[in-house]
Write a protein that holds these residues in place. Structure first.
Motif, PDB file in Angstrom:
ATOM      1  N   UNK A 134       0.845  -1.173   0.000  1.00 32.54           N
ATOM      2  CA  UNK A 134       0.000   0.000   0.000  1.00 32.54           C
ATOM      3  C   UNK A 134       0.893   1.239   0.000  1.00 32.54           C
ATOM      4  N   UNK A 135       1.072   1.862  -1.124  1.00 33.79           N
ATOM      5  CA  UNK A 135       1.853   3.090  -1.217  1.00 33.79           C
ATOM      6  C   UNK A 135       0.913   4.265  -1.429  1.00 33.79           C
ATOM      7  N   UNK A 136       0.832   5.127  -0.441  1.00 35.78           N
ATOM      8  CA  UNK A 136      -0.032   6.301  -0.506  1.00 35.78           C
ATOM      9  C   UNK A 136       0.740   7.425  -1.172  1.00 35.78           C
ATOM     10  N   UNK A 137       0.155   7.993  -2.231  1.00 36.56           N
ATOM     11  CA  UNK A 137       0.807   9.109  -2.925  1.00 36.56           C
ATOM     12  C   UNK A 137       0.133  10.436  -2.624  1.00 36.56           C
ATOM     13  N   UNK A 138      -1.159  10.407  -2.312  1.00 43.80           N
ATOM     14  CA  UNK A 138      -1.905  11.631  -2.041  1.00 43.80           C
ATOM     15  C   UNK A 138      -2.852  11.408  -0.870  1.00 43.80           C
ATOM     16  N   UNK A 139      -2.904  12.392   0.018  1.00 39.55           N
ATOM     17  CA  UNK A 139      -3.804  12.354   1.178  1.00 39.55           C
ATOM     18  C   UNK A 139      -4.771  13.523   1.077  1.00 39.55           C
ATOM     19  N   UNK A 140      -6.039  13.248   1.282  1.00 38.91           N
ATOM     20  CA  UNK A 140      -7.048  14.292   1.406  1.00 38.91           C
ATOM     21  C   UNK A 140      -7.443  14.388   2.866  1.00 38.91           C
ATOM     22  N   UNK A 141      -7.481  15.593   3.398  1.00 44.62           N
ATOM     23  CA  UNK A 141      -7.784  15.783   4.809  1.00 44.62           C
ATOM     24  C   UNK A 141      -8.971  16.721   4.939  1.00 44.62           C
ATOM     25  N   UNK A 142     -10.038  16.223   5.538  1.00 46.69           N
ATOM     26  CA  UNK A 142     -11.218  17.048   5.791  1.00 46.69           C
ATOM     27  C   UNK A 142     -11.094  17.607   7.201  1.00 46.69           C
ATOM     28  N   UNK A 143     -11.033  18.909   7.298  1.00 42.30           N
ATOM     29  CA  UNK A 143     -10.842  19.565   8.587  1.00 42.30           C
ATOM     30  C   UNK A 143     -12.163  19.711   9.323  1.00 42.30           C
ATOM     31  N   UNK A 144     -12.106  19.548  10.625  1.00 40.57           N
ATOM     32  CA  UNK A 144     -13.275  19.718  11.483  1.00 40.57           C
ATOM     33  C   UNK A 144     -12.785  20.144  12.862  1.00 40.57           C
ATOM     34  N   UNK A 145     -13.721  20.333  13.778  1.00 36.02           N
ATOM     35  CA  UNK A 145     -13.324  20.775  15.116  1.00 36.02           C
ATOM     36  C   UNK A 145     -12.677  19.646  15.917  1.00 36.02           C
ATOM     37  N   UNK A 146     -13.288  18.487  15.935  1.00 36.73           N
ATOM     38  CA  UNK A 146     -12.786  17.408  16.792  1.00 36.73           C
ATOM     39  C   UNK A 146     -12.426  16.122  16.055  1.00 36.73           C
ATOM     40  N   UNK A 147     -13.095  15.824  14.961  1.00 35.72           N
ATOM     41  CA  UNK A 147     -12.848  14.586  14.226  1.00 35.72           C
ATOM     42  C   UNK A 147     -12.471  14.931  12.790  1.00 35.72           C
ATOM     43  N   UNK A 148     -11.362  14.354  12.316  1.00 41.95           N
ATOM     44  CA  UNK A 148     -10.860  14.613  10.973  1.00 41.95           C
ATOM     45  C   UNK A 148     -10.985  13.347  10.138  1.00 41.95           C
ATOM     46  N   UNK A 149     -11.362  13.502   8.872  1.00 43.23           N
ATOM     47  CA  UNK A 149     -11.435  12.387   7.942  1.00 43.23           C
ATOM     48  C   UNK A 149     -10.183  12.423   7.067  1.00 43.23           C
ATOM     49  N   UNK A 150      -9.502  11.290   6.962  1.00 46.52           N
ATOM     50  CA  UNK A 150      -8.295  11.182   6.151  1.00 46.52           C
ATOM     51  C   UNK A 150      -8.557  10.149   5.066  1.00 46.52           C
TER      52      UNK A 150
END
Length: 50
Positions: free
Chosen positions: A1-17
């Motif tokens: 599993x080679x990750x080349x790009x990460x998307x990060x959804x910002x929130x106050x307490x819980x973040x989705x990656x």
């Protein structure tokens, strides 16, 4: 599993990656609490984050 790009959804307490490989296939979906974000990214190999 080679990750080349990460998307990060910002929130106050819980973040989705979301991570994808070089072909654009999702290889990582993770929910992180605020205190878990920095240690998680510290242990990843270099990749594009958006």
């Amino acid at each position: 599993m080679e990750i080349t790009t990460i998307g990060l959804e910002l929130a106050k307490n819980v973040f989705q990656v979301h991570g994808v490989n070089e072909r654009g296939k999702a290889v990582l979906r993770k929910q992180l609490k605020r205190d878990q974000v920095a240690p998680f990214f510290a242990n990843l190999p270099p990749c594009l984050i958006g």
